[in-house]
Design an enzyme around this catalytic site. Sequence first.
Site, PDB file in Angstrom:
ATOM      1  CB  CYS A   2      18.289  20.262 -61.337  1.00  9.23           C
ATOM      2  SG  CYS A   2      18.754  21.887 -61.935  1.00  9.23           S
ATOM      3  NE  ARG A  27      15.387  17.762 -56.644  1.00 12.18           N
ATOM      4  CZ  ARG A  27      15.855  17.902 -55.406  1.00 12.18           C
ATOM      5  NH1 ARG A  27      15.105  17.516 -54.399  1.00 12.18           N
ATOM      6  NH2 ARG A  27      17.021  18.455 -55.184  1.00 12.18           N
ATOM      7  CD1 TRP A  74      13.190  26.008 -60.951  1.00 11.95           C
ATOM      8  CD2 TRP A  74      15.075  27.057 -60.403  1.00 11.95           C
ATOM      9  NE1 TRP A  74      12.866  27.230 -60.436  1.00 11.95           N
ATOM     10  CE2 TRP A  74      14.002  27.898 -60.106  1.00 11.95           C
ATOM     11  CE3 TRP A  74      16.378  27.506 -60.154  1.00 11.95           C
ATOM     12  CZ2 TRP A  74      14.169  29.170 -59.548  1.00 11.95           C
ATOM     13  CZ3 TRP A  74      16.546  28.770 -59.610  1.00 11.95           C
ATOM     14  CH2 TRP A  74      15.439  29.579 -59.311  1.00 11.95           C
ATOM     15  CG  ASN A 100      20.462  19.766 -57.995  1.00 12.03           C
ATOM     16  OD1 ASN A 100      20.258  20.946 -58.220  1.00 12.03           O
ATOM     17  ND2 ASN A 100      20.046  19.156 -56.891  1.00 12.03           N
ATOM     18  N   GLY A 101      23.060  21.949 -59.052  1.00 13.10           N
ATOM     19  CA  GLY A 101      23.912  22.819 -58.237  1.00 13.10           C
ATOM     20  C   GLY A 101      24.474  23.947 -59.083  1.00 13.10           C
ATOM     21  CD  GLU A 483       3.166  30.411 -45.386  1.00  9.79           C
ATOM     22  OE1 GLU A 483       2.970  29.433 -46.129  1.00  9.79           O
ATOM     23  OE2 GLU A 483       4.215  31.101 -45.435  1.00  9.79           O
ATOM     24  CE  LYS A 487       2.387  28.809 -49.522  1.00 11.67           C
ATOM     25  NZ  LYS A 487       3.403  28.828 -48.513  1.00 11.67           N
ATOM     26  CD  GLU A 490       4.814  29.873 -52.385  1.00 10.32           C
ATOM     27  OE1 GLU A 490       5.828  29.366 -52.894  1.00 10.32           O
ATOM     28  OE2 GLU A 490       4.536  29.800 -51.175  1.00 10.32           O
ATOM     29  CG  HIS A 506       3.221  53.526 -38.734  1.00 16.09           C
ATOM     30  ND1 HIS A 506       3.199  54.664 -37.965  1.00 16.09           N
ATOM     31  CD2 HIS A 506       2.712  52.532 -37.946  1.00 16.09           C
ATOM     32  CE1 HIS A 506       2.730  54.385 -36.765  1.00 16.09           C
ATOM     33  NE2 HIS A 506       2.420  53.102 -36.721  1.00 16.09           N
ATOM     34  CE  LYS A 605       7.750  21.366 -51.104  1.00 18.40           C
ATOM     35  NZ  LYS A 605       6.725  22.225 -50.571  1.00 18.40           N
TER      36      LYS A 605
HETATM   37  C1  AGP Z   1       6.998  28.042 -49.720  1.00 11.81           C
HETATM   38  O1  AGP Z   1       5.759  27.755 -50.200  1.00 11.81           O
HETATM   39  C2  AGP Z   1       8.074  27.970 -50.705  1.00 11.81           C
HETATM   40  N1  AGP Z   1       8.119  26.733 -51.350  1.00 11.81           N
HETATM   41  C3  AGP Z   1       9.427  28.392 -50.163  1.00 11.81           C
HETATM   42  O2  AGP Z   1       9.309  29.682 -49.666  1.00 11.81           O
HETATM   43  C4  AGP Z   1       9.989  27.489 -49.058  1.00 11.81           C
HETATM   44  O3  AGP Z   1       9.270  27.650 -47.883  1.00 11.81           O
HETATM   45  C5  AGP Z   1      11.451  27.871 -48.819  1.00 11.81           C
HETATM   46  O4  AGP Z   1      12.158  27.664 -50.012  1.00 11.81           O
HETATM   47  C6  AGP Z   1      12.060  27.061 -47.686  1.00 11.81           C
HETATM   48  O5  AGP Z   1      12.091  25.722 -48.032  1.00 11.81           O
HETATM   49  P1  AGP Z   1      12.445  24.632 -46.917  1.00 11.81           P
HETATM   50  O6  AGP Z   1      11.409  24.711 -45.844  1.00 11.81           O
HETATM   51  O7  AGP Z   1      12.421  23.338 -47.662  1.00 11.81           O
HETATM   52  O8  AGP Z   1      13.816  24.963 -46.388  1.00 11.81           O
END
Ligand code: AGP
Length: 610
Positions: A2, A27, A74, A100-101, A483, A487, A490, A506, A605
């Site tokens: 958050c 966030r 969030w 936040n938490g 990766e 991308k 997500e 396999h 994020k």
């Molecule tokens: C990646 O695009 C995502 N936002 C997510 O997987 C991110 O890499 C992961 O939460 C790790 O975040 P950080 O690098 O800030 O620790």
Amino acid sequence: MCGIVGYIGQKQSLPILLEGLKRLEYRGYDSAGLAVLNEGKIHILKQVGKIASLEAELTGSHMPGVVGIAHTRWATHGEPNQTNAHPHCDCTGNIALVHNGIIENYNSLKKVLTDKGHTFRTETDTESIVHLIEEFYHNGTSFEEAFRSALLEIEGTYGITLISRYEPDRIYCARKGSPLVVGIGKNEYFVASDASAIIAHTRNVFYLEDGEIAIVSREGFITKTIHNKPVTKKVEKISFDLERIEKAGFPHFMLKEIYEQPQTVADAMRGRLIEEEGVSKLGGLTTILHNVLRSRKIFITACGTSYHAGLVGEYMIEQYCRIPVEVEYASEFRYRDPIIQDDNLVIVITQSGETADTLAALREAKRKGATVMGIVNVVGSTIARETHGGTYIHAGPEIGVASTKAFTSQVTALALLTLMIARTKAMSAEEGRQIVKEMKKLPEKVEVALQTDKLVAQIAREFKDKRNFLYLGRGYNYPVALEGALKLKEISYIHAEGYPAAEMKHGPIALIDDDMPVVVIAIHDSTYEKIVSNIEEVKARKGRVIAVVSEGDDKLNKLVDYTIPIPTTLDLLQPIISIIPLQLLAYHIAVLRGCDVDQPRNLAKSVTVE
Ligand code: AGP
């Protein structure tokens, strides 16, 4: 997770709170709210959805007041709706709080407080905090004591900011696990989850540590532990400027950040390469250099994209430094009781520096006696402060939830670390110089890879309605396949999987038909002939193949459906270039599908809760 903003000063707080919320929207963005204190009354407004809908609610009315707090959510406990949006109040409405938490013992607190006559209005864990403070305050303690006593009862993580009618000229803040920064202005103070929300007003900040509170008024601030011990805070200057957190004319932060990579890769190397000696130097490791160089085993732990960068690091360090490396998801590492010796090095990789699982993995590694270094982007973040030493990747603020420039800068930092260690072992000065030379060419090669944008956008139009994708790579390009798949998942919500190309036989090969797009990283490296036969296996089952190939590779043109030619470099550095067209492919498919590229659904994020 958050985002929190707070203001106390002479100015009207509302515009400052709204602007701050917009900067923190990446966030969490399922609901938002704010509370403003005016003439001894607390006025609250909460709305489901983005900040824009909160602003819409405000049209025509204004909430006067020079003290206020705000929150963008969030959801973790209680679905995203107006009631569960923050701020939350006590029974009297005299205290308003944003958090936040996660409060882990909220259920037992709620039971006790309900039995004591408190009325809970929401499904959130957060509401238990404000009723707890109310309970202590009404038992006759001072408001500050009530605040600290409540914090001592709470289990879990929090970044808390509150205002009250009892002390209208003060804002109370507390931190345990979730970040909080306080900005110092002229007779005004700002509170936020990260500095990007207050940089427009001040560059002078201090960061709260776990177990600390701050009581902020117009005249100044008091900082102490929740056990009432005074704490002196070091005021720091924020290093990045406002321009870095604007879109600079791009339609999305993600595309802007993809195009920033020639610059950010250069920034990650700036002042860290000594060509004539073929070495790299990482100033942030000075205090732990001895332990880094004598490490007999290395663990790399991280989450998401940072984990994928770690996988590339494993290939590099094992190939050039001949030190065994284990790469672990931080969420597993922290609980699986890893076998760590005191001559082990643990590298934590994180863009935000606040990811809860990575932070816990760091603390676990320190507890077990390892030397812990960080590869971090956000300066002054918790993980950066808690490691024994580390390297900032200097990628600048990354606003798009889908991490892009952080990945290429993390891999660049890992290459610098590999070179630094390897040159103290068997690597010759000549080999070192060759790597330095190639690293210095990376920004321009990334620039050339960005020129595939139009071609990739065209390919995206062809495949935007597909429901599944497979990504294949070998060696250094296997993590790139992972990766690339992440991308696409997500931001476009298409199911995608990355696989080592040879692993296909396999199992996953059963998925292949003329409706399955298969993205293959087929660069002219030591595994080229092998990857070509993997492509033939896919084509034999009518799979549609999009191949990322080396410039001038005409052989694959005849075999695959689409080729995306990119510059090549040394194997260990190739992921920094190979990932570019995959970032662009995910971006264009998501845009064509009308997805919210910068703030994809269900994501945030920085994941500050486990
Ligand atoms: C990646 O695009 C995502 N936002 C997510 O997987 C991110 O890499 C992961 O939460 C790790 O975040 P950080 O690098 O800030 O620790």
